[in-house]
Scaffold this active site. Structure first.
Site, PDB file in Angstrom:
ATOM      1  N   SER A 252      53.811  13.054  53.555  1.00 49.67           N
ATOM      2  CA  SER A 252      54.668  14.141  53.094  1.00 49.67           C
ATOM      3  C   SER A 252      53.851  15.407  52.942  1.00 49.67           C
ATOM      4  CB  SER A 252      55.312  13.780  51.750  1.00 49.67           C
ATOM      5  OG  SER A 252      54.355  13.848  50.701  1.00 49.67           O
ATOM      6  N   LYS A 253      54.534  16.494  52.572  1.00 53.58           N
ATOM      7  CA  LYS A 253      53.857  17.769  52.384  1.00 53.58           C
ATOM      8  C   LYS A 253      52.886  17.734  51.204  1.00 53.58           C
ATOM      9  CE  LYS A 253      57.509  20.545  54.489  1.00 53.58           C
ATOM     10  NZ  LYS A 253      58.562  21.548  54.291  1.00 53.58           N
ATOM     11  N   ARG A 254      53.016  16.726  50.353  1.00 50.45           N
ATOM     12  CA  ARG A 254      52.091  16.603  49.229  1.00 50.45           C
ATOM     13  C   ARG A 254      50.710  16.161  49.683  1.00 50.45           C
ATOM     14  NH1 ARG A 254      56.869  14.515  47.172  1.00 50.45           N
ATOM     15  NH2 ARG A 254      56.247  12.391  47.710  1.00 50.45           N
TER      16      ARG A 254
END
Length: 316
Positions: A252-254
């Site tokens: 994910s973007k995390r």
């Protein structure tokens, strides 16, 4: 698929793109272009607080760097704009009014905490199934609650199964009442919900083919219901497997180390395209490739149906 295939990129500019975004974007581009089709770039920036113009501009630069060019949309514009969802409020309001005239829209005053309460039903994936708490409020009850809290707007759904043949994963169906419940059209803060916006925009922009991650598979029956209510022609859907880290977590973007800028510090665009094509079954190894060089290799029969573990050493 017809010669007139029109696919789309539909990124949400809330951060830098990551491997999962790039994987589905590459397959969307290859699927449309292998049929002699077109690509549209739509910026899904409904939430202006999270989605910035800076990130939107970086998204366009990222696609260009990877060789994933589009035919209309983004800052380039085109005949079906605007291509930023933040500028399409009138279109969503018109669709909402058509649904309201059918008697299918009602105000909902439930808070997020209430919706996540233990008494509310949940799907296997953890999503809350709306139990219809506000569905039959009286006019007096609506007036009283509106004085204390701005409502969200929900769409009534029938006790009916809606299914479709996914181009990659096969048949999928859900009973709307049992499996999701009445769903949001507009949030209590005034932001338009994804389900309504994506249907209105894909129809208005002539999208005939949607390629996206399998985490959105369950949203498709809701969208097909909206297409039917609004008298719009739905596209073909192709849902692709998600990319997983070696430890099994979803990318994910995390994951800052897997954002495109971090990846390009230790790789090249061609190497990234080659690695993603390898994961998609379109490249025998992970040797560098350009998107154009993969067009003769593209075939949906080669694309995996289940989530894909990214091996150590490929991008990490």
């Amino acid at each position: 698929m017809a010669k007139g295939t029109t696919g789309r990129f539909a990124p949400s500019p809330s951060g830098r793109m990551h491997l999962g975004n790039l994987f589905s974007s590459l397959l969307a581009w290859l699927s449309a272009k292998s049929q002699g089709g077109r690509m549209v770039l739509r910026i899904e920036d409904l939430d202006a607080q999270r989605c910035t113009r800076t990130y939107a501009e970086r998204v366009e630069a990222d696609y260009r760097a990877l060789g994933l060019f589009w035919d209309e949309g983004g800052r380039s514009g085109g005949p079906d704009g605007p291509y930023y969802q933040s500028r399409r409020n009138e279109q969503y309001a018109a669709a909402l009014e058509r649904l309201r005239q059918k008697g299918l829209v009602y105000p909902c005053f439930c808070t997020r905490a209430q919706l996540h309460a233990a008494s509310a039903p949940h799907r296997d994936d953890g999503q809350t199934i709306y139990p219809g708490t506000c569905r039959d409020l009286t006019a007096d009850e609506i007036a009283a609650r509106s004085a204390a809290r701005a409502p969200a707007l929900r769409l009534r759904v029938p006790d009916r199964e809606i299914g479709f043949l996914d181009g990659n994963l096969g048949w999928y169906a859900e009973n709307l009442e049992r499996d999701c419940g009445d769903f949001l059209l507009r949030r209590s803060d005034g932001l338009w919900a994804y389900q309504l916006a994506v249907v209105v925009d894909d129809a208005a922009m002539g999208i005939t083919q949607v390629v996206r991650g399998s985490d959105l598979l369950s949203s498709t029956p809701r969208q097909l219901y909206l297409y039917n209510l609004l008298g719009l022609t739905p596209p073909e859907f192709y849902h692709v497997p998600l990319l997983l880290a070696p430890d099994g977590r979803r990318l994910s973007k995390r994951d800052g180390d897997l954002s495109l800028d971090a990846l390009l510090e230790r790789s090249t665009p061609q190497a990234m395209i080659g690695g993603l094509a390898y994961l998609a079954g379109l490249n025998p190894g992970a040797e560098p490739r350009s998107p154009e060089s993969l067009l003769p290799e593209f075939d949906w029969e080669k694309v995996p149906k289940t989530d894909i573990y990214v091996p150590d050493g490929l991008f990490f």
